[in-house]
Design a protein around this motif. Structure first.
Motif, PDB file in Angstrom:
ATOM      1  N   LYS A 112       0.834  -1.207   0.000  1.00 20.36           N
ATOM      2  CA  LYS A 112       0.000   0.000   0.000  1.00 20.36           C
ATOM      3  C   LYS A 112       0.869   1.258   0.000  1.00 20.36           C
ATOM      4  CE  LYS A 112      -4.363  -1.658   1.923  1.00 20.36           C
ATOM      5  NZ  LYS A 112      -5.276  -1.645   3.078  1.00 20.36           N
ATOM      6  N   ALA A 113       1.955   1.231   0.794  1.00 24.26           N
ATOM      7  CA  ALA A 113       2.869   2.378   0.844  1.00 24.26           C
ATOM      8  C   ALA A 113       3.537   2.593  -0.508  1.00 24.26           C
ATOM      9  CB  ALA A 113       3.927   2.150   1.927  1.00 24.26           C
ATOM     10  N   PHE A 114       3.875   1.485  -1.170  1.00 25.09           N
ATOM     11  CA  PHE A 114       4.473   1.579  -2.511  1.00 25.09           C
ATOM     12  C   PHE A 114       3.500   2.261  -3.482  1.00 25.09           C
ATOM     13  CE2 PHE A 114       4.202  -0.445  -6.717  1.00 25.09           C
ATOM     14  CZ  PHE A 114       5.370   0.039  -7.281  1.00 25.09           C
ATOM     15  N   VAL A 115       2.255   1.835  -3.488  1.00 27.32           N
ATOM     16  CA  VAL A 115       1.255   2.417  -4.403  1.00 27.32           C
ATOM     17  C   VAL A 115       1.077   3.904  -4.104  1.00 27.32           C
ATOM     18  CG1 VAL A 115      -1.170   2.363  -5.115  1.00 27.32           C
ATOM     19  CG2 VAL A 115       0.072   0.214  -4.761  1.00 27.32           C
ATOM     20  N   GLU A 116       1.000   4.214  -2.809  1.00 28.46           N
ATOM     21  CA  GLU A 116       0.788   5.607  -2.417  1.00 28.46           C
ATOM     22  C   GLU A 116       1.960   6.490  -2.870  1.00 28.46           C
ATOM     23  OE1 GLU A 116      -0.164   7.904   1.782  1.00 28.46           O
ATOM     24  OE2 GLU A 116      -0.853   5.842   1.477  1.00 28.46           O
ATOM     25  N   LYS A 117       3.164   5.989  -2.701  1.00 26.42           N
ATOM     26  CA  LYS A 117       4.351   6.804  -2.968  1.00 26.42           C
ATOM     27  C   LYS A 117       4.714   6.884  -4.457  1.00 26.42           C
ATOM     28  CE  LYS A 117       9.075   7.546  -1.276  1.00 26.42           C
ATOM     29  NZ  LYS A 117      10.187   7.001  -0.489  1.00 26.42           N
ATOM     30  N   TYR A 118       4.409   5.811  -5.210  1.00 23.46           N
ATOM     31  CA  TYR A 118       4.935   5.751  -6.582  1.00 23.46           C
ATOM     32  C   TYR A 118       3.882   5.776  -7.690  1.00 23.46           C
ATOM     33  CZ  TYR A 118       9.312   4.628  -4.258  1.00 23.46           C
ATOM     34  OH  TYR A 118      10.427   4.694  -3.474  1.00 23.46           O
ATOM     35  N   SER A 119       2.598   5.669  -7.351  1.00 25.95           N
ATOM     36  CA  SER A 119       1.588   5.538  -8.422  1.00 25.95           C
ATOM     37  C   SER A 119       1.457   6.800  -9.269  1.00 25.95           C
ATOM     38  CB  SER A 119       0.231   5.132  -7.844  1.00 25.95           C
ATOM     39  OG  SER A 119      -0.213   6.092  -6.925  1.00 25.95           O
ATOM     40  N   HIS A 120       1.966   7.928  -8.777  1.00 27.26           N
ATOM     41  CA  HIS A 120       1.918   9.138  -9.606  1.00 27.26           C
ATOM     42  C   HIS A 120       2.827   9.014 -10.833  1.00 27.26           C
ATOM     43  CE1 HIS A 120       5.612   9.911  -7.297  1.00 27.26           C
ATOM     44  NE2 HIS A 120       5.965  10.685  -8.298  1.00 27.26           N
ATOM     45  N   LEU A 121       3.744   8.030 -10.782  1.00 25.04           N
ATOM     46  CA  LEU A 121       4.702   7.880 -11.882  1.00 25.04           C
ATOM     47  C   LEU A 121       4.108   7.211 -13.113  1.00 25.04           C
ATOM     48  CD1 LEU A 121       7.870   6.678  -9.899  1.00 25.04           C
ATOM     49  CD2 LEU A 121       7.534   8.925 -10.948  1.00 25.04           C
ATOM     50  N   TRP A 122       3.125   6.331 -12.917  1.00 28.47           N
ATOM     51  CA  TRP A 122       2.620   5.565 -14.070  1.00 28.47           C
ATOM     52  C   TRP A 122       1.235   6.030 -14.507  1.00 28.47           C
ATOM     53  CZ3 TRP A 122       3.382   2.457  -9.438  1.00 28.47           C
ATOM     54  CH2 TRP A 122       2.220   2.040  -8.812  1.00 28.47           C
ATOM     55  N   GLU A 123       0.995   5.794 -15.809  1.00 33.20           N
ATOM     56  CA  GLU A 123      -0.334   6.144 -16.317  1.00 33.20           C
ATOM     57  C   GLU A 123      -1.142   4.898 -16.653  1.00 33.20           C
ATOM     58  OE1 GLU A 123      -0.110   8.424 -19.892  1.00 33.20           O
ATOM     59  OE2 GLU A 123       0.284   6.663 -21.141  1.00 33.20           O
ATOM     60  N   ARG A 124      -0.458   3.755 -16.754  1.00 34.31           N
ATOM     61  CA  ARG A 124      -1.157   2.519 -17.117  1.00 34.31           C
ATOM     62  C   ARG A 124      -0.437   1.321 -16.512  1.00 34.31           C
ATOM     63  NH1 ARG A 124      -0.789  -0.411 -22.700  1.00 34.31           N
ATOM     64  NH2 ARG A 124      -2.327  -2.051 -22.420  1.00 34.31           N
ATOM     65  N   VAL A 125      -1.224   0.363 -16.073  1.00 36.37           N
ATOM     66  CA  VAL A 125      -0.692  -0.873 -15.502  1.00 36.37           C
ATOM     67  C   VAL A 125      -1.486  -2.037 -16.087  1.00 36.37           C
ATOM     68  CG1 VAL A 125      -0.462  -2.255 -13.394  1.00 36.37           C
ATOM     69  CG2 VAL A 125      -0.070   0.197 -13.300  1.00 36.37           C
ATOM     70  N   VAL A 126      -0.781  -3.087 -16.492  1.00 35.49           N
ATOM     71  CA  VAL A 126      -1.467  -4.319 -16.898  1.00 35.49           C
ATOM     72  C   VAL A 126      -0.891  -5.461 -16.065  1.00 35.49           C
ATOM     73  CG1 VAL A 126      -1.864  -5.990 -18.746  1.00 35.49           C
ATOM     74  CG2 VAL A 126      -2.004  -3.558 -19.239  1.00 35.49           C
ATOM     75  N   VAL A 127      -1.784  -6.275 -15.510  1.00 39.15           N
ATOM     76  CA  VAL A 127      -1.396  -7.369 -14.622  1.00 39.15           C
ATOM     77  C   VAL A 127      -1.853  -8.706 -15.214  1.00 39.15           C
ATOM     78  CG1 VAL A 127      -1.676  -8.357 -12.313  1.00 39.15           C
ATOM     79  CG2 VAL A 127      -1.707  -5.865 -12.618  1.00 39.15           C
ATOM     80  N   TYR A 128      -0.958  -9.683 -15.171  1.00 33.99           N
ATOM     81  CA  TYR A 128      -1.314 -11.059 -15.533  1.00 33.99           C
ATOM     82  C   TYR A 128      -1.002 -11.946 -14.324  1.00 33.99           C
ATOM     83  CZ  TYR A 128      -1.118  -9.358 -20.380  1.00 33.99           C
ATOM     84  OH  TYR A 128      -1.309  -8.663 -21.546  1.00 33.99           O
ATOM     85  N   ASP A 129      -1.990 -12.676 -13.867  1.00 31.85           N
ATOM     86  CA  ASP A 129      -1.779 -13.653 -12.797  1.00 31.85           C
ATOM     87  C   ASP A 129      -1.901 -15.038 -13.393  1.00 31.85           C
ATOM     88  OD1 ASP A 129      -1.352 -11.901 -10.673  1.00 31.85           O
ATOM     89  OD2 ASP A 129      -3.489 -11.603 -10.364  1.00 31.85           O
ATOM     90  N   MET A 130      -0.841 -15.803 -13.258  1.00 31.93           N
ATOM     91  CA  MET A 130      -0.806 -17.121 -13.913  1.00 31.93           C
ATOM     92  C   MET A 130      -0.580 -18.200 -12.861  1.00 31.93           C
ATOM     93  SD  MET A 130       2.415 -18.100 -16.427  1.00 31.93           S
ATOM     94  CE  MET A 130       3.410 -19.548 -16.049  1.00 31.93           C
ATOM     95  N   LEU A 131      -1.433 -19.218 -12.914  1.00 30.03           N
ATOM     96  CA  LEU A 131      -1.277 -20.365 -12.026  1.00 30.03           C
ATOM     97  C   LEU A 131      -0.479 -21.419 -12.785  1.00 30.03           C
ATOM     98  CD1 LEU A 131      -2.440 -20.714  -9.160  1.00 30.03           C
ATOM     99  CD2 LEU A 131      -4.167 -22.215 -10.163  1.00 30.03           C
ATOM    100  N   VAL A 132       0.634 -21.861 -12.206  1.00 30.80           N
ATOM    101  CA  VAL A 132       1.490 -22.830 -12.887  1.00 30.80           C
ATOM    102  C   VAL A 132       0.783 -24.191 -12.942  1.00 30.80           C
ATOM    103  CG1 VAL A 132       3.716 -24.016 -12.815  1.00 30.80           C
ATOM    104  CG2 VAL A 132       3.566 -21.595 -12.191  1.00 30.80           C
ATOM    105  N   VAL A 133       0.777 -24.789 -14.132  1.00 30.12           N
ATOM    106  CA  VAL A 133       0.094 -26.093 -14.275  1.00 30.12           C
ATOM    107  C   VAL A 133       1.097 -27.237 -14.239  1.00 30.12           C
ATOM    108  CG1 VAL A 133      -1.864 -25.192 -15.550  1.00 30.12           C
ATOM    109  CG2 VAL A 133       0.140 -25.939 -16.818  1.00 30.12           C
TER     110      VAL A 133
END
Lengths: 134, 134
Positions: free
Chosen positions: A113-134
């Protein structure tokens, strides 16, 4: 006493040697519940070396979260330009969790949460992929 | 002689203990030229369990390529649905190469070409991210 220390050292060395074989998430015999969390960031100041360095410093703080088993940080590689390759992002983080629960705990962790609060002003877009290893 | 063997064993144990720190691409002290190649596949028959299994079998053949240092195969994890999370893909492959040259060699490798020829009819879309570890 010297004998004891020697035995202790051998035991510790053996443990050290064995540990990576157990915890290494790169092995082909992976834990089927293992979760890979791959995030791509596009900076507001696209291509800014200063902002990129700042974001990378911020990402490193996430290693303090015990649920984050491994964290790799990267930037686009200079591989061949092909239509399917997206090299438009500025910074990427690749995290390993033991399972979905670990990732859920990470999302609400105070360090995250502290990371998001302190650094989110730097980015304009985020894409996340969550992958479960098979 | 016993003393010699003990020393030798300690030396070997120490080497074993140290080696994973060097070769383990998951360690935080990573080789700066290490390349992560993450590919996401969307099937033509989106959500087809049969086609997904077939593609996963095909991906496993890529482990035969010596430049592919590690290969993880996965499917979308059931993490919290958030706007930034793209869980619309069907299958994902996460590969590690020693460097950009390794990835270039992989692209033109006969096993990779055979994989594309045999399995590309299954997917309608591919997105690739190549990340250089910093």
């Amino acid at each position: 006493m010297q004998q004891y220390n020697r035995r202790k050292f051998i035991a510790q060395a053996s443990l050290l040697a064995a540990a990576p074989l157990i915890i290494n998430p790169m092995a082909n015999n992976t834990n089927a519940s293992q979760l890979v969390h791959h995030v791509f960031f596009w900076l507001k100041n696209a291509g800014s070396e200063t902002d990129r360095k700042q974001l990378i410093e911020g990402l490193k703080t996430l290693r303090a979260i015990k649920e984050v088993k491994q964290l790799l940080i990267g930037t686009p590689a200079s591989t061949e330009k092909r239509e399917v390759v997206d090299n438009s992002y500025d910074v990427s983080e690749l995290m390993y969790f033991d399972n979905v629960e670990g990732q859920n705990a990470y999302q609400v962790h105070s360090v995250h949460k502290a990371f998001v609060e302190k650094y989110s002003h730097l980015w304009e877009r985020v894409v996340v992929y969550d992958m479960l290893v098979v």
